[in-house]
Enzyme design. Structure first.
Site, PDB file in Angstrom:
ATOM      1  N   ASP A 232      -1.555  -0.834   5.964  1.00  0.00           N
ATOM      2  CA  ASP A 232      -2.188  -0.291   7.456  1.00  0.00           C
ATOM      3  C   ASP A 232      -3.208   0.207   7.681  1.00  0.00           C
ATOM      4  O   ASP A 232      -3.631   0.768   8.562  1.00  0.00           O
ATOM      5  CB  ASP A 232      -1.109   1.170   7.282  1.00  0.00           C
ATOM      6  CG  ASP A 232      -2.061   2.035   6.449  1.00  0.00           C
ATOM      7  OD1 ASP A 232      -2.409   3.333   6.727  1.00  0.00           O
ATOM      8  OD2 ASP A 232      -2.519   1.828   5.422  1.00  0.00           O
TER       9      ASP A 232
ATOM     10  N   ASP B 207       0.930  -1.142   0.194  1.00  0.00           N
ATOM     11  CA  ASP B 207       0.205   0.087  -0.144  1.00  0.00           C
ATOM     12  C   ASP B 207       0.794   1.372  -0.036  1.00  0.00           C
ATOM     13  O   ASP B 207       2.326   1.282   0.348  1.00  0.00           O
ATOM     14  CB  ASP B 207      -0.727  -0.127   1.201  1.00  0.00           C
ATOM     15  CG  ASP B 207      -1.838   1.119   1.429  1.00  0.00           C
ATOM     16  OD1 ASP B 207      -2.212   1.563   0.399  1.00  0.00           O
ATOM     17  OD2 ASP B 207      -1.774   1.690   2.468  1.00  0.00           O
TER      18      ASP B 207
END
Length: 221
Positions: free
Chosen positions: A170, A7
């Site tokens: 996250d 990400d």
């Protein structure tokens, strides 16, 4: 080839300061001043433009004005694109970990829910775009995370088998993406929501990028 897919926002780089600044540009344009706080609202910033606008409008007692949020979303993206790397910083040792992974034979790519053009611009500005073999953004495919297809496609474009990848993220979006794809997930603990990551039960938690290559070796053995 096995691949490691990252990400972007809150995982490779702390982009929250520039995102908050873009949202506050919108609120100032509404005559409301700076509604969001860079420290307090960093977690919401990493969930995207609409999340920030929704939070701010709620604080103004205008949460029901969905049309206003829709109208200002492209304004926010334009403001963000114009000042995309003023405050943003890569997390410590992130790129050293990427280099080690590549040396160890892994393909690396980025799968983000940031619009692809903005993600590409940011990576270029940070000087790291060429380090990644693939980039999939929110608008690259007809679907976005947590649908597993963007993750699969990132792995393919990075030269790998989509079933032999690990996702570094996250958020619950990243956890749910990896679960839907039936691949392991590593969640970072140094982002704004780091304290909440253990509750999502990823296959591993990452406290320091120096530890990432060994974690990847274990999970993709």
């Amino acid at each position: 080839m096995k691949t490691v897919i990252f990400d972007l926002d809150g995982t490779l780089a702390d982009t929250s300061g520039d995102l908050i600044a873009a949202a506050n540009y919108c609120f100032r344009d509404m005559g409301a001043g700076d509604v969001l706080d860079p420290a307090q609202d960093a977690g919401t910033a990493l969930r995207g433009g609409r999340a920030m606008l929704t939070l701010g409008m709620g604080r103004l007692g205008r949460a029901q004005e969905l049309a206003t949020i829709d109208r200002y979303y492209p304004v926010l993206l334009e403001a963000y694109g114009a000042s995309i790397d003023v405050h943003t910083q890569l997390y410590p040792r992130a790129m050293e970990a990427v280099d080690r992974l590549k040396t160890n034979g892994y393909g690396v790519g980025i799968c983000t829910n940031k619009p692809e053009a903005l993600a590409d611009t940011l990576l270029q500005r940070l000087g790291v775009r060429n380090a990644f073999a693939a980039l999939i953004g929110a608008d690259t495919l007809p679907v976005r995370k947590p649908d597993p297809e963007p993750l699969y496609e990132t792995a393919r474009r990075a030269g790998g088998d989509p079933m032999k990848c690990v996702l570094i993220g996250d958020s619950d979006t990243d956890r749910n993406t990896a679960r839907a794809a039936n691949v392991p997930c590593i969640l970072v603990t140094f982002g704004p929501a780091g304290g909440d990551m253990a509750a999502l039960q990823p296959e591993a938690l990452l406290q320091d990028y120096a530890d990432l290559p060994d974690l990847v070796d274990r999970l993709l053995a």
